[in-house]
Design an enzyme around this catalytic site. Structure first.
Site, PDB file in Angstrom:
ATOM      1  N   PHE A 133      28.829  35.706  37.998  1.00  0.00           N
ATOM      2  CA  PHE A 133      28.484  35.280  36.639  1.00  0.00           C
ATOM      3  C   PHE A 133      28.302  33.753  36.580  1.00  0.00           C
ATOM      4  CE2 PHE A 133      31.020  33.860  32.767  1.00  0.00           C
ATOM      5  CZ  PHE A 133      29.907  33.724  31.959  1.00  0.00           C
ATOM      6  N   VAL A 134      29.334  32.990  36.831  1.00  0.00           N
ATOM      7  CA  VAL A 134      29.222  31.520  36.756  1.00  0.00           C
ATOM      8  C   VAL A 134      28.358  30.996  37.900  1.00  0.00           C
ATOM      9  CG1 VAL A 134      30.481  29.330  36.848  1.00  0.00           C
ATOM     10  CG2 VAL A 134      31.498  31.277  35.642  1.00  0.00           C
ATOM     11  N   ASN A 182      29.670  38.218  48.791  1.00  0.00           N
ATOM     12  CA  ASN A 182      29.803  39.544  49.417  1.00  0.00           C
ATOM     13  C   ASN A 182      29.522  40.669  48.420  1.00  0.00           C
ATOM     14  OD1 ASN A 182      32.022  39.481  47.797  1.00  0.00           O
ATOM     15  ND2 ASN A 182      33.513  40.048  49.368  1.00  0.00           N
ATOM     16  N   THR A 215      31.827  41.501  43.145  1.00  0.00           N
ATOM     17  CA  THR A 215      31.580  41.659  41.699  1.00  0.00           C
ATOM     18  C   THR A 215      30.237  41.048  41.304  1.00  0.00           C
ATOM     19  OG1 THR A 215      32.805  39.623  41.327  1.00  0.00           O
ATOM     20  CG2 THR A 215      34.005  41.694  40.990  1.00  0.00           C
ATOM     21  N   ASP A 240      31.568  37.684  53.507  1.00  0.00           N
ATOM     22  CA  ASP A 240      32.898  37.566  52.900  1.00  0.00           C
ATOM     23  C   ASP A 240      33.509  36.241  53.360  1.00  0.00           C
ATOM     24  OD1 ASP A 240      35.595  37.702  52.302  1.00  0.00           O
ATOM     25  OD2 ASP A 240      35.766  39.829  52.829  1.00  0.00           O
ATOM     26  N   LEU A 290      33.553  29.442  44.404  1.00  0.00           N
ATOM     27  CA  LEU A 290      33.785  30.277  43.216  1.00  0.00           C
ATOM     28  C   LEU A 290      34.101  31.722  43.608  1.00  0.00           C
ATOM     29  CD1 LEU A 290      30.909  28.403  42.404  1.00  0.00           C
ATOM     30  CD2 LEU A 290      31.807  29.114  40.232  1.00  0.00           C
ATOM     31  N   ASN A 334      39.007  28.382  54.959  1.00  0.00           N
ATOM     32  CA  ASN A 334      37.736  28.388  55.710  1.00  0.00           C
ATOM     33  C   ASN A 334      36.780  27.328  55.161  1.00  0.00           C
ATOM     34  OD1 ASN A 334      38.546  30.427  57.384  1.00  0.00           O
ATOM     35  ND2 ASN A 334      37.563  32.070  56.205  1.00  0.00           N
ATOM     36  N   TYR A 360      46.310  36.547  41.666  1.00  0.00           N
ATOM     37  CA  TYR A 360      45.270  35.629  41.180  1.00  0.00           C
ATOM     38  C   TYR A 360      45.866  34.248  40.892  1.00  0.00           C
ATOM     39  CZ  TYR A 360      41.327  34.004  38.297  1.00  0.00           C
ATOM     40  OH  TYR A 360      40.269  33.302  37.776  1.00  0.00           O
TER      41      TYR A 360
HETATM   42  P1  NAD Z   1      32.543  36.750  39.129  1.00  0.00           P
HETATM   43  O1  NAD Z   1      33.395  37.888  39.554  1.00  0.00           O
HETATM   44  O2  NAD Z   1      31.324  37.039  38.333  1.00  0.00           O
HETATM   45  O3  NAD Z   1      32.105  35.851  40.370  1.00  0.00           O
HETATM   46  C1  NAD Z   1      32.795  35.791  41.570  1.00  0.00           C
HETATM   47  C2  NAD Z   1      31.769  35.934  42.682  1.00  0.00           C
HETATM   48  O4  NAD Z   1      32.437  35.772  43.932  1.00  0.00           O
HETATM   49  C3  NAD Z   1      31.113  37.320  42.708  1.00  0.00           C
HETATM   50  O5  NAD Z   1      29.730  37.192  42.906  1.00  0.00           O
HETATM   51  C4  NAD Z   1      31.765  38.015  43.894  1.00  0.00           C
HETATM   52  O6  NAD Z   1      30.948  38.997  44.474  1.00  0.00           O
HETATM   53  C5  NAD Z   1      32.047  36.839  44.805  1.00  0.00           C
HETATM   54  N1  NAD Z   1      33.162  37.036  45.732  1.00  0.00           N
HETATM   55  C6  NAD Z   1      34.410  37.487  45.430  1.00  0.00           C
HETATM   56  N2  NAD Z   1      35.157  37.512  46.541  1.00  0.00           N
HETATM   57  C7  NAD Z   1      34.361  37.066  47.569  1.00  0.00           C
HETATM   58  C8  NAD Z   1      34.565  36.868  48.947  1.00  0.00           C
HETATM   59  N3  NAD Z   1      35.745  37.143  49.528  1.00  0.00           N
HETATM   60  N4  NAD Z   1      33.536  36.387  49.703  1.00  0.00           N
HETATM   61  C9  NAD Z   1      32.330  36.107  49.123  1.00  0.00           C
HETATM   62  N5  NAD Z   1      32.086  36.284  47.807  1.00  0.00           N
HETATM   63  C10 NAD Z   1      33.089  36.761  47.038  1.00  0.00           C
HETATM   64  O7  NAD Z   1      33.514  35.754  38.334  1.00  0.00           O
HETATM   65  P2  NAD Z   1      33.187  34.416  37.543  1.00  0.00           P
HETATM   66  O8  NAD Z   1      33.649  34.608  36.156  1.00  0.00           O
HETATM   67  O9  NAD Z   1      31.804  33.981  37.808  1.00  0.00           O
HETATM   68  O10 NAD Z   1      34.192  33.401  38.234  1.00  0.00           O
HETATM   69  C11 NAD Z   1      33.788  32.472  39.220  1.00  0.00           C
HETATM   70  C12 NAD Z   1      34.982  31.636  39.653  1.00  0.00           C
HETATM   71  O11 NAD Z   1      35.500  30.911  38.531  1.00  0.00           O
HETATM   72  C13 NAD Z   1      36.138  32.475  40.201  1.00  0.00           C
HETATM   73  O12 NAD Z   1      36.714  31.814  41.291  1.00  0.00           O
HETATM   74  C14 NAD Z   1      37.112  32.521  39.052  1.00  0.00           C
HETATM   75  O13 NAD Z   1      38.444  32.652  39.485  1.00  0.00           O
HETATM   76  C15 NAD Z   1      36.894  31.170  38.379  1.00  0.00           C
HETATM   77  N6  NAD Z   1      37.257  31.240  36.957  1.00  0.00           N
HETATM   78  C16 NAD Z   1      36.444  31.888  36.078  1.00  0.00           C
HETATM   79  C17 NAD Z   1      36.829  31.983  34.751  1.00  0.00           C
HETATM   80  C18 NAD Z   1      35.964  32.689  33.734  1.00  0.00           C
HETATM   81  O14 NAD Z   1      36.375  32.796  32.574  1.00  0.00           O
HETATM   82  N7  NAD Z   1      34.780  33.125  34.063  1.00  0.00           N
HETATM   83  C19 NAD Z   1      38.033  31.421  34.319  1.00  0.00           C
HETATM   84  C20 NAD Z   1      38.839  30.789  35.265  1.00  0.00           C
HETATM   85  C21 NAD Z   1      38.432  30.674  36.577  1.00  0.00           C
END
Ligand code: NAD
Ligand code: UDP
Length: 317
Positions: free
Chosen positions: A11-12, A32, A35, A56, A73, A99, A145
């Site tokens: 998403f972000v 990967n 989500t 991953d 992210l 990593n 988390y």
């Molecule tokens: P999201 O789930 O849409 O995005 C996470 C992305 O990371 C996904 O595309 C997923 O496939 C990928 N991913 C997960 N594990 C992986 C791995 N081991 N290797 C490679 N890719 C992997 O979530 P988001 O809302 O876009 O959040 C992005 C980041 O911002 C995250 O780290 C989250 O913890 C942080 N964050 C987001 C929020 C929010 O409100 N959206 C708030 C606090 C922190």
């Protein structure tokens, strides 16, 4: 610049890739698809400055290109979701971060780690300043988390102290906007999906708990400002306008023109009772502040949910 965005199909991350490409950078996106989804980056795949690597971040890898900046992210972010995959989540923020910091040292690149407001846990200070150490249950259902994000922060500071790694930490507060997964389980996805399907809106607990919601374009501009600043952080990035969950439910119902009822369900364990960022540091030091009001951002998000190709039946992708 040549920039690696890990978690860039999420998403972000996908909105960040869009802006970096628009700004003329060369972007390597690693994901990967835990989500994230190819729909989010499909429009970028043909761009000459964009490359996608399905991988991953917890597993070892090499990148041959030179790199100037790395955004980390890659972590599941929805409580429902990360509680289903606690080990994977904990490792993405610990081994994954290790990593990436090693890669950043090798490439002499700057690494920005996306930590979270959940690092403050059930806060005893309100609003939360970066100087607050937090109140987190280290063995609770959210710890895969919040504790792994706290460890990610600690690990980066260790690398910085011992090896002068060029690292940056941001603590993101609840963010929403187009490309949130409808089935993601976070409150804004749930309420919009429920409104559009004429299902009851599920408010957990009394609905008096609060959150502060930031529109995704505001967050992305904050991430980029932080990355290009001289600051290490941690810095809070979020919108300080605070709402109860019940207020949010009523607002979404009204904006979506929905007749759905509001029903009350059990409050999940360790669900923080309040959350509001103090963003005075980001305002003063980065010259950043959120611009998009909740109503405006929700309207855009609702429109996006309506236009989803899978809108019939809201199958998640
Ligand atoms: P999201 O789930 O849409 O995005 C996470 C992305 O990371 C996904 O595309 C997923 O496939 C990928 N991913 C997960 N594990 C992986 C791995 N081991 N290797 C490679 N890719 C992997 O979530 P988001 O809302 O876009 O959040 C992005 C980041 O911002 C995250 O780290 C989250 O913890 C942080 N964050 C987001 C929020 C929010 O409100 N959206 C708030 C606090 C922190
Ligand atoms: N919540 C809710 N109904 C839902 C989903 C979430 O009332 O269908 C509540 C949840 O209990 C929490 C708040 O909304 O108090 C925000 O939840 P979310 O999962 O979006 O993120 P969190 O801030 O807890 O990480």
């Amino acid at each position: 610049m040549r920039i690696l965005v890990v978690g860039g199909a999420g998403f972000v991350g996908s909105h960040l890739c869009d802006v970096l490409i628009e700004d003329g950078h060369k972007v390597i996106c690693m994901d990967n698809f835990a989500t994230g989804h190819k729909h989010h980056i499909e429009h970028l795949l043909k761009h000459k400055n964009f490359r996608f690597i399905k991988h991953d971040v917890v597993k070892s890898f090499e990148i041959k290109d030179s790199l100037d900046q790395i955004y980390h992210l890659a972590s599941r972010a929805s409580p429902i979701d990360y509680q289903k995959f606690p080990v994977e989540t904990a490792l993405s923020n610990s081994i994954g971060t290790n990593n990436l910091v090693k890669l950043s040292l090798k490439k002499k690149a700057t690494l920005l780690f996306t930590s979270t407001s959940e690092a403050y846990g059930e806060p005893k200070e309100h609003p939360q300043k970066e100087s607050y150490w937090g109140n987190v249950n280290p063995v609770g259902i959210r710890s895969c988390y919040d504790e792994s994000k706290r460890f990610g922060e600690a690990l980066l500071m260790a690398y910085r102290r011992e090896m002068n790694a060029n690292v940056k930490i941001v603590r993101i507060f609840n963010t929403y906007g187009p490309r949130l997964r409808p089935g993601d389980g976070r409150v804004i996805s749930n309420f919009i999906r429920q409104c559009l399907k004429n299902e009851p809106l599920t408010v957990y607990g009394s609905g008096k708990q609060t959150r502060s919601f930031c529109y995704v374009s505001d967050l992305v501009s904050g991430l980029i400002k932080m990355m290009n600043s001289k600051f290490v952080g941690p810095k809070n990035l979020g919108n300080p306008r605070e709402y109860t969950i019940l207020q949010l439910a009523r607002k979404i119902k009204k904006l979506a023109n929905s007749n759905s009822k509001i029903v009350f369900k059990k409050l999940p364990e360790d669900d923080p009772s309040k959350r509001q960022p103090d963003i005075s540091k980001a305002r003063k030091l980065l010259g950043w502040k959120p611009e998009v009001e909740l109503e405006e951002g929700l309207k855009k998000t609702i429109e996006w949910f309506k236009m989803l190709p899978v809108v019939n039946g809201y199958k998640d992708y």
